[in-house]
Motif scaffolding. Structure first.
Motif, mmCIF file in Angstrom:
data_model
loop_
_atom_site.group_PDB
_atom_site.id
_atom_site.type_symbol
_atom_site.label_atom_id
_atom_site.label_comp_id
_atom_site.label_asym_id
_atom_site.label_seq_id
_atom_site.Cartn_x
_atom_site.Cartn_y
_atom_site.Cartn_z
ATOM 1 N N VAL A 1 -3.563 8.025 -13.985
ATOM 2 C CA VAL A 1 -2.733 6.973 -13.390
ATOM 3 C C VAL A 1 -2.634 7.177 -11.876
ATOM 4 C CG1 VAL A 1 -0.380 6.054 -13.261
ATOM 5 C CG2 VAL A 1 -1.420 6.516 -15.480
ATOM 6 N N ALA A 2 -2.498 8.426 -11.453
ATOM 7 C CA ALA A 2 -2.412 8.726 -10.026
ATOM 8 C C ALA A 2 -3.690 8.316 -9.304
ATOM 9 C CB ALA A 2 -2.147 10.217 -9.823
ATOM 10 N N VAL A 3 -4.829 8.620 -9.901
ATOM 11 C CA VAL A 3 -6.103 8.238 -9.275
ATOM 12 C C VAL A 3 -6.218 6.717 -9.209
ATOM 13 C CG1 VAL A 3 -8.609 8.299 -9.522
ATOM 14 C CG2 VAL A 3 -7.266 10.365 -9.958
ATOM 15 N N GLY A 4 -5.853 6.024 -10.303
ATOM 16 C CA GLY A 4 -5.901 4.568 -10.296
ATOM 17 C C GLY A 4 -4.990 3.970 -9.240
ATOM 18 N N ALA A 5 -3.778 4.525 -9.099
ATOM 19 C CA ALA A 5 -2.852 4.031 -8.079
ATOM 20 C C ALA A 5 -3.386 4.288 -6.673
ATOM 21 C CB ALA A 5 -1.484 4.691 -8.259
ATOM 22 N N THR A 6 -4.081 5.415 -6.487
ATOM 23 C CA THR A 6 -4.669 5.703 -5.181
ATOM 24 C C THR A 6 -5.768 4.708 -4.844
ATOM 25 O OG1 THR A 6 -4.209 8.066 -5.515
ATOM 26 C CG2 THR A 6 -5.764 7.486 -3.771
ATOM 27 N N VAL A 7 -6.580 4.355 -5.832
ATOM 28 C CA VAL A 7 -7.628 3.350 -5.610
ATOM 29 C C VAL A 7 -7.003 2.010 -5.234
ATOM 30 C CG1 VAL A 7 -9.475 2.039 -6.716
ATOM 31 C CG2 VAL A 7 -9.292 4.506 -7.100
ATOM 32 N N VAL A 8 -5.953 1.592 -5.953
ATOM 33 C CA VAL A 8 -5.263 0.335 -5.644
ATOM 34 C C VAL A 8 -4.671 0.386 -4.235
ATOM 35 C CG1 VAL A 8 -3.299 -1.136 -6.254
ATOM 36 C CG2 VAL A 8 -4.782 -0.218 -8.049
ATOM 37 N N ALA A 9 -4.051 1.518 -3.894
ATOM 38 C CA ALA A 9 -3.463 1.663 -2.562
ATOM 39 C C ALA A 9 -4.530 1.572 -1.472
ATOM 40 C CB ALA A 9 -2.727 2.998 -2.467
ATOM 41 N N ALA A 10 -5.674 2.214 -1.703
ATOM 42 C CA ALA A 10 -6.757 2.156 -0.722
ATOM 43 C C ALA A 10 -7.275 0.730 -0.545
ATOM 44 C CB ALA A 10 -7.890 3.089 -1.141
ATOM 45 N N ALA A 11 -7.366 -0.030 -1.662
ATOM 46 C CA ALA A 11 -7.817 -1.421 -1.573
ATOM 47 C C ALA A 11 -6.819 -2.264 -0.781
ATOM 48 C CB ALA A 11 -8.011 -1.986 -2.979
ATOM 49 N N LEU A 12 -5.525 -2.074 -1.038
ATOM 50 C CA LEU A 12 -4.501 -2.786 -0.276
ATOM 51 C C LEU A 12 -4.531 -2.384 1.197
ATOM 52 C CD1 LEU A 12 -1.558 -2.467 -2.833
ATOM 53 C CD2 LEU A 12 -2.783 -4.573 -2.243
ATOM 54 N N HIS A 13 -4.742 -1.107 1.433
ATOM 55 C CA HIS A 13 -4.830 -0.565 2.792
ATOM 56 C C HIS A 13 -5.981 -1.222 3.553
ATOM 57 C CE1 HIS A 13 -4.114 3.448 5.131
ATOM 58 N NE2 HIS A 13 -4.334 2.445 5.959
ATOM 59 N N LEU A 14 -7.140 -1.302 2.919
ATOM 60 C CA LEU A 14 -8.298 -1.938 3.544
ATOM 61 C C LEU A 14 -8.036 -3.418 3.801
ATOM 62 C CD1 LEU A 14 -11.236 -1.917 4.497
ATOM 63 C CD2 LEU A 14 -11.929 -2.263 2.109
ATOM 64 N N ALA A 15 -7.447 -4.102 2.834
ATOM 65 C CA ALA A 15 -7.145 -5.521 3.009
ATOM 66 C C ALA A 15 -6.174 -5.739 4.172
ATOM 67 C CB ALA A 15 -6.560 -6.086 1.717
ATOM 68 N N VAL B 1 -3.429 4.466 13.590
ATOM 69 C CA VAL B 1 -2.965 5.314 12.486
ATOM 70 C C VAL B 1 -3.345 4.695 11.148
ATOM 71 C CG1 VAL B 1 -0.921 6.239 11.330
ATOM 72 C CG2 VAL B 1 -1.119 6.387 13.810
ATOM 73 N N LEU B 2 -3.210 3.375 11.026
ATOM 74 C CA LEU B 2 -3.606 2.716 9.781
ATOM 75 C C LEU B 2 -5.085 2.951 9.481
ATOM 76 C CD1 LEU B 2 -1.840 -0.786 9.664
ATOM 77 C CD2 LEU B 2 -1.247 1.300 8.434
ATOM 78 N N THR B 3 -5.927 2.877 10.499
ATOM 79 C CA THR B 3 -7.370 3.040 10.285
ATOM 80 C C THR B 3 -7.728 4.484 9.973
ATOM 81 O OG1 THR B 3 -7.701 1.254 11.887
ATOM 82 C CG2 THR B 3 -9.643 2.495 11.216
ATOM 83 N N VAL B 4 -7.134 5.419 10.693
ATOM 84 C CA VAL B 4 -7.417 6.832 10.451
ATOM 85 C C VAL B 4 -7.004 7.232 9.033
ATOM 86 C CG1 VAL B 4 -6.737 9.186 11.077
ATOM 87 C CG2 VAL B 4 -7.352 7.554 12.857
ATOM 88 N N THR B 5 -5.837 6.791 8.606
ATOM 89 C CA THR B 5 -5.384 7.140 7.257
ATOM 90 C C THR B 5 -6.270 6.495 6.187
ATOM 91 O OG1 THR B 5 -3.746 5.361 7.478
ATOM 92 C CG2 THR B 5 -2.985 7.608 7.843
ATOM 93 N N PHE B 6 -6.773 5.288 6.457
ATOM 94 C CA PHE B 6 -7.679 4.678 5.482
ATOM 95 C C PHE B 6 -8.973 5.481 5.365
ATOM 96 C CE2 PHE B 6 -11.386 2.018 4.614
ATOM 97 C CZ PHE B 6 -11.101 1.655 3.309
ATOM 98 N N VAL B 7 -9.514 5.928 6.499
ATOM 99 C CA VAL B 7 -10.721 6.758 6.449
ATOM 100 C C VAL B 7 -10.446 8.026 5.649
ATOM 101 C CG1 VAL B 7 -12.337 8.122 7.836
ATOM 102 C CG2 VAL B 7 -11.664 5.845 8.602
ATOM 103 N N ALA C 1 0.839 -1.209 0.000
ATOM 104 C CA ALA C 1 0.000 0.000 0.000
ATOM 105 C C ALA C 1 0.870 1.254 0.000
ATOM 106 C CB ALA C 1 -0.930 0.001 1.208
ATOM 107 N N ILE C 2 1.946 1.235 0.788
ATOM 108 C CA ILE C 2 2.858 2.384 0.808
ATOM 109 C C ILE C 2 3.458 2.606 -0.574
ATOM 110 C CG2 ILE C 2 5.022 3.269 1.753
ATOM 111 C CD1 ILE C 2 4.374 1.733 4.332
ATOM 112 N N LEU C 3 3.868 1.530 -1.227
ATOM 113 C CA LEU C 3 4.441 1.646 -2.572
ATOM 114 C C LEU C 3 3.412 2.196 -3.556
ATOM 115 C CD1 LEU C 3 6.499 -1.675 -2.767
ATOM 116 C CD2 LEU C 3 7.374 0.644 -2.397
ATOM 117 N N ALA C 4 2.156 1.744 -3.439
ATOM 118 C CA ALA C 4 1.112 2.240 -4.334
ATOM 119 C C ALA C 4 0.832 3.720 -4.081
ATOM 120 C CB ALA C 4 -0.165 1.423 -4.160
ATOM 121 N N TYR C 5 0.834 4.131 -2.815
ATOM 122 C CA TYR C 5 0.663 5.560 -2.512
ATOM 123 C C TYR C 5 1.832 6.360 -3.083
ATOM 124 C CZ TYR C 5 -3.207 4.796 0.773
ATOM 125 O OH TYR C 5 -4.417 4.483 1.338
ATOM 126 N N LEU C 6 3.031 5.777 -3.040
ATOM 127 C CA LEU C 6 4.200 6.468 -3.581
ATOM 128 C C LEU C 6 4.075 6.634 -5.095
ATOM 129 C CD1 LEU C 6 6.978 7.673 -2.947
ATOM 130 C CD2 LEU C 6 7.954 5.389 -3.271
#
Length: 328
Positions: A84-98, A119-125, A12-17
């Motif tokens: 691409v940035a929006v798509g990567a953010t969606v992927v990162a959010a999905a990994l974050h939730l998982a 912190v993980l939960t707050v950032t996901f929200v 998820a961190i890599l996807a956010y990056l």
């Protein structure tokens, strides 16, 4: 499950990056413009008179110029980078939730028992709220650069500094109020985290529109208009403040049931009250016509700093009844 959760956080961190870098590319290409090569046809002289002592020559109207090609870097590249940035953010959010779900399964409880999980939960929200905002207002997409920067910093800090192995819930937290109080404080904190991003962006953009060209105001050159950022800041804070208020009240009720008193000026209780007062001050200032919008927005930024103090500072520098951070 615990190991899988850890790996998902890393991905998820890599996807956010990747999302942050793509937003930066879009930001850098924001001034790119199409340059058209225009062919100007030669003028034609027509209408010469025949016979008589002389002739008159009239000029025909100039034909319309014809576009024959495009030079330079097309603005389409910036748009592609943004998508691409929006798509990567969606992927990162999905990994974050998982990662949160697998962490909860491994712990056999809600994943809110220590600072790492909190912190993980707050950032996901926060990122989930951003995706909702983006779906409703695509014109705010360039704000994603700052949002993903915050995500990279906070999630990486959680992974590298705050991480603790899965452990059972502290006995004092084993209550149905744990779900009520912590879920509302997590949700409101996540929206307030999202709210501080347009707040800071507004202050930068307002300075740029006022003619300031020094750093960091020049960073706001390609941000949305200041008015749109200020409205978003207000909407997010007005939405989250009642939830935050309920969370504080629920915490007092839980304290009465657990410790026999609703309020004892414990460090975390004190800083929660400070945050509540500051955010109430922001909403009051925002509703007062005589208070400038940038002054009110600064109050919102200070409110988020008090939230960070409550989250990190209280758990690191103070000892109290709420010392469940999991830090050694």
């Amino acid at each position: 499950m615990s190991a899988l959760s850890d790996q998902l956080v890393t991905f998820a961190i890599l996807a956010y990056l990747v999302a942050m870098i793509s937003h930066a590319v879009e930001y850098a290409l924001g001034n790119a413009r199409r340059r058209y090569v225009v062919a100007q046809p030669a003028r034609e002289l027509v209408g010469a008179a025949v016979g008589g002592s002389g002739g008159t020559i009239t000029k025909a109207p100039d034909p319309a110029p014809q576009v024959t090609g495009v030079e330079g870097r097309p603005v389409g590249q910036a748009r592609i980078a943004g998508l691409v940035a929006v798509g990567a953010t969606v992927v990162a959010a999905a990994l974050h939730l998982a990662a949160l779900v697998t962490r909860g399964i491994a712990a056999d409880r809600m994943p809110w028992g220590n600072m790492y999980e909190f912190v993980l939960t707050v950032t996901f929200v926060g990122v989930a709220g951003w995706l909702v905002v983006l779906a409703k207002r695509p014109s705010l997409r360039k704000l994603g650069l700052f949002l993903t920067l915050v995500m990279v910093l906070l999630v990486a800090t959680a992974e590298l500094v705050l991480y603790v192995p899965v452990v059972p819930l502290v006995p004092a937290l084993n209550s149905y109020w744990f779900i009520i109080h912590v879920s509302t404080i997590v949700f409101s904190s996540g929206i307030l985290l999202l709210g501080v991003v347009p707040a800071v962006a507004f202050l930068m953009r307002r300075g740029y529109e006022a003619g300031k060209r020094s750093f960091p105001y020049t960073l706001a050159k390609r941000l949305p208009a200041a008015a749109a950022l200020e409205r978003l800041t207000f909407v997010l804070h007005a939405f989250s403040f009642p939830v935050f208020t309920f969370a504080v009240i629920a915490g007092a009720i839980w304290a009465e049931a657990a410790w026999g008193r609703p309020w004892g000026w414990d460090p975390k209780e004190t800083w929660a009250f400070i945050s509540w007062v500051v955010y109430a001050g922001y909403l009051h200032a925002r509703a007062t016509p005589s208070v400038k919008r940038n002054v009110a927005t600064w109050i919102a930024v200070v409110g988020f700093l008090t939230m960070l103090m409550n989250l990190f500072g209280v758990n690191i520098f103070f000892t109290g009844l709420h010392s469940y951070g999991g830090l050694s």
